[in-house]
Design an enzyme around this catalytic site. Structure first.
Site, PDB file in Angstrom:
ATOM      1  N   CYS A 111      54.972  36.291  87.434  1.00  0.00           N
ATOM      2  CA  CYS A 111      54.528  34.893  87.391  1.00  0.00           C
ATOM      3  C   CYS A 111      53.145  34.804  86.720  1.00  0.00           C
ATOM      4  CB  CYS A 111      54.480  34.304  88.802  1.00  0.00           C
ATOM      5  SG  CYS A 111      53.974  32.573  88.789  1.00  0.00           S
ATOM      6  N   LYS A 149      60.817  42.202  88.969  1.00  0.00           N
ATOM      7  CA  LYS A 149      60.845  41.396  87.737  1.00  0.00           C
ATOM      8  C   LYS A 149      59.419  41.325  87.207  1.00  0.00           C
ATOM      9  CE  LYS A 149      62.461  36.804  86.168  1.00  0.00           C
ATOM     10  NZ  LYS A 149      61.334  35.886  86.094  1.00  0.00           N
ATOM     11  N   GLY A 211      64.707  36.173  78.898  1.00  0.00           N
ATOM     12  CA  GLY A 211      63.846  35.376  78.020  1.00  0.00           C
ATOM     13  C   GLY A 211      64.604  34.784  76.849  1.00  0.00           C
TER      14      GLY A 211
HETATM   15  C1  LIG Z   1      60.262  25.838  86.344  1.00  0.00           C
HETATM   16  C2  LIG Z   1      60.246  27.351  86.345  1.00  0.00           C
HETATM   17  C3  LIG Z   1      60.172  28.021  87.562  1.00  0.00           C
HETATM   18  C4  LIG Z   1      60.157  29.425  87.594  1.00  0.00           C
HETATM   19  N1  LIG Z   1      60.116  30.054  88.803  1.00  0.00           N
HETATM   20  C5  LIG Z   1      60.153  31.418  88.843  1.00  0.00           C
HETATM   21  C6  LIG Z   1      60.173  32.116  90.091  1.00  0.00           C
HETATM   22  O1  LIG Z   1      60.153  31.530  91.176  1.00  0.00           O
HETATM   23  N2  LIG Z   1      60.194  33.472  90.035  1.00  0.00           N
HETATM   24  C7  LIG Z   1      60.241  34.175  88.854  1.00  0.00           C
HETATM   25  O2  LIG Z   1      60.268  35.412  88.858  1.00  0.00           O
HETATM   26  N3  LIG Z   1      60.235  33.539  87.680  1.00  0.00           N
HETATM   27  C8  LIG Z   1      60.224  32.187  87.649  1.00  0.00           C
HETATM   28  N4  LIG Z   1      60.276  31.549  86.436  1.00  0.00           N
HETATM   29  C9  LIG Z   1      60.490  32.351  85.216  1.00  0.00           C
HETATM   30  C10 LIG Z   1      61.983  32.496  84.913  1.00  0.00           C
HETATM   31  O3  LIG Z   1      62.675  33.168  85.931  1.00  0.00           O
HETATM   32  C11 LIG Z   1      62.212  33.244  83.566  1.00  0.00           C
HETATM   33  O4  LIG Z   1      61.656  34.527  83.666  1.00  0.00           O
HETATM   34  C12 LIG Z   1      61.588  32.521  82.384  1.00  0.00           C
HETATM   35  O5  LIG Z   1      61.821  31.126  82.442  1.00  0.00           O
HETATM   36  C13 LIG Z   1      62.136  33.084  81.063  1.00  0.00           C
HETATM   37  O6  LIG Z   1      63.530  32.898  80.953  1.00  0.00           O
HETATM   38  P1  LIG Z   1      64.173  31.711  80.047  1.00  0.00           P
HETATM   39  O7  LIG Z   1      63.536  31.838  78.691  1.00  0.00           O
HETATM   40  O8  LIG Z   1      65.655  32.008  80.075  1.00  0.00           O
HETATM   41  O9  LIG Z   1      63.830  30.405  80.694  1.00  0.00           O
HETATM   42  C14 LIG Z   1      60.234  30.166  86.382  1.00  0.00           C
HETATM   43  C15 LIG Z   1      60.286  29.470  85.163  1.00  0.00           C
HETATM   44  C16 LIG Z   1      60.307  28.091  85.135  1.00  0.00           C
HETATM   45  C17 LIG Z   1      60.394  27.393  83.800  1.00  0.00           C
END
Ligand SMILES: Cc1cc2nc3c(=O)[nH]c(=O)nc-3n(C[C@H](O)[C@H](O)[C@H](O)COP(=O)(O)O)c2cc1C
Length: 326
Positions: A111, A149, A211
């Site tokens: 995060c 992660k 990602g």
């Molecule tokens: C609104 C939002 C909330 C997220 N909450 C978490 C979370 O609680 N834990 C986590 O490990 N990643 C969290 N992420 C990251 C996502 O799990 C992911 O790693 C990131 O969005 C990249 O993937 P994507 O490009 O498919 O969206 C969050 C991302 C967004 C946009």
């Protein structure tokens, strides 16, 4: 184009737990509660993670945390994600009653949010391998399957992905997920495949690539470029959960309308009306991202004060004519 389901789809062995597919739904704060996770699972996701839950906060056992951790017997395997920086808090959280139903604990070391990083949590941990290692070992002492992660580094000049991945494996992690963006990229830009590939080459435990996956083409490219054991989808899984059915080759005759109405039923079965409405409105907003001419209906949706009212607005928003406008 190669089909993901024919080329890359497989079961995923994580410690002593097997997930039916290697296409996973990411943890997403504010979204991945039980009804949403179950929708993804039914469409083919091998696992869906709870949103991050404070390891330290679990001891208070408050209503908000109970909602985040709500699950039922039809969700197997179950995966909870914990956030924190204190090994003993993780150990208590993993051994405690609140997480008793969950066989998999994922540790959030990715995060990038400033308040989280300032507390030494999330991706602050990629700068502190000894502490990250003690956290993994603390979680492992619970006997649960433990996954991590993380991001490859704070920025392109400080990439730690290979040594971090090795540290995770040496500390007992059963799987790692690499979000292929550095901390300073936050959620923007294309993931950097070579970082995920470096993690895959560094360890023998399963490596999941995350990602920027928005289509089958993206999913295939991610697998080709990284050699990963599976993929994790976040934002696009919210926008169009049917991507799980497409990638896993499941025949899904669902539409956004049928999915959102089922979400409403499920949310009502486990939350009170207020919480159920809040959840369904958030998911419906994401579903609407690419629908034309929904501004007024969206406003109407947010004004709904009962599930009955909300269902009738959803019917109009996602009725057959509008599905065609995607
Ligand atoms: C609104 C939002 C909330 C997220 N909450 C978490 C979370 O609680 N834990 C986590 O490990 N990643 C969290 N992420 C990251 C996502 O799990 C992911 O790693 C990131 O969005 C990249 O993937 P994507 O490009 O498919 O969206 C969050 C991302 C967004 C946009």
């Amino acid at each position: 184009m190669k089909k993901f389901s024919e080329t890359y789809l497989k079961k995923l062995h994580i410690g002593n737990i097997t997930a039916d597919s290697n296409v996973l739904m990411a943890p997403l704060a504010g979204y991945t509660c039980y009804p949403f996770r179950m929708m993804c699972r039914e469409l083919g996701a091998g696992l869906a993670f709870t949103e991050m839950v404070s390891a330290n906060g679990l001891k208070y056992q408050d209503r908000a945390t109970a909602k985040l951790l709500y699950t039922d017997k039809d969700e197997t395997p179950k995966a909870v994600q914990l956030l924190g920086s204190v090994p003993s808090a993780f150990e208590h959280a993993c051994k405690g009653r609140c997480t008793a139903d969950y066989g998999i604990v994922d540790i959030n070391m990715g995060c990038p949010v400033p308040n989280v990083v300032k507390n030494g949590e999330g991706c602050a941990l990629i700068n502190d391998l000894p502490l990250a290692s003690r956290i993994i070992e603390a979680c492992k002492r619970s006997g649960k399957t433990v996954t991590v992660k993380f991001r490859p580094g704070m920025n392109r000049d400080r990439i730690v992905v290979s040594e971090f991945a090795r540290m995770c494996e040496d500390s007992g992690a059963d799987m790692i997920t690499v979000h292929g963006r550095t901390r300073n990229m936050m959620y923007d830009g294309e993931p950097i495949y070579e970082y995920i590939r470096a993690a895959k080459q560094a360890v023998n435990i399963p490596v999941i690539a995350n990602g920027g996956i928005r289509s089958e083409e993206d999913a295939v490219r991610m697998m080709e470029m990284t050699g990963a054991d599976g993929i994790m989808i976040a934002r696009y899984g919210l926008e169009d959960p049917l991507i799980f059915a497409r990638l896993t080759g499941r025949p899904a005759d669902e539409t956004k309308l049928s999915l959102i109405l089922k979400q409403a039923d499920r949310a009502e079965s486990c939350f009170d009306e207020q919480d159920a409405m809040e959840h369904v409105k958030k998911i419906a907003s994401y579903f609407m991202k690419r629908l034309a001419g929904t501004k007024a209906l969206k406003q109407e949706m947010y004004g709904c004060g009962s599930m009955r009212q909300l269902r009738s607005v959803l019917l109009r928003i996602f009725g057959e004519n509008r599905e065609a406008e995607k």
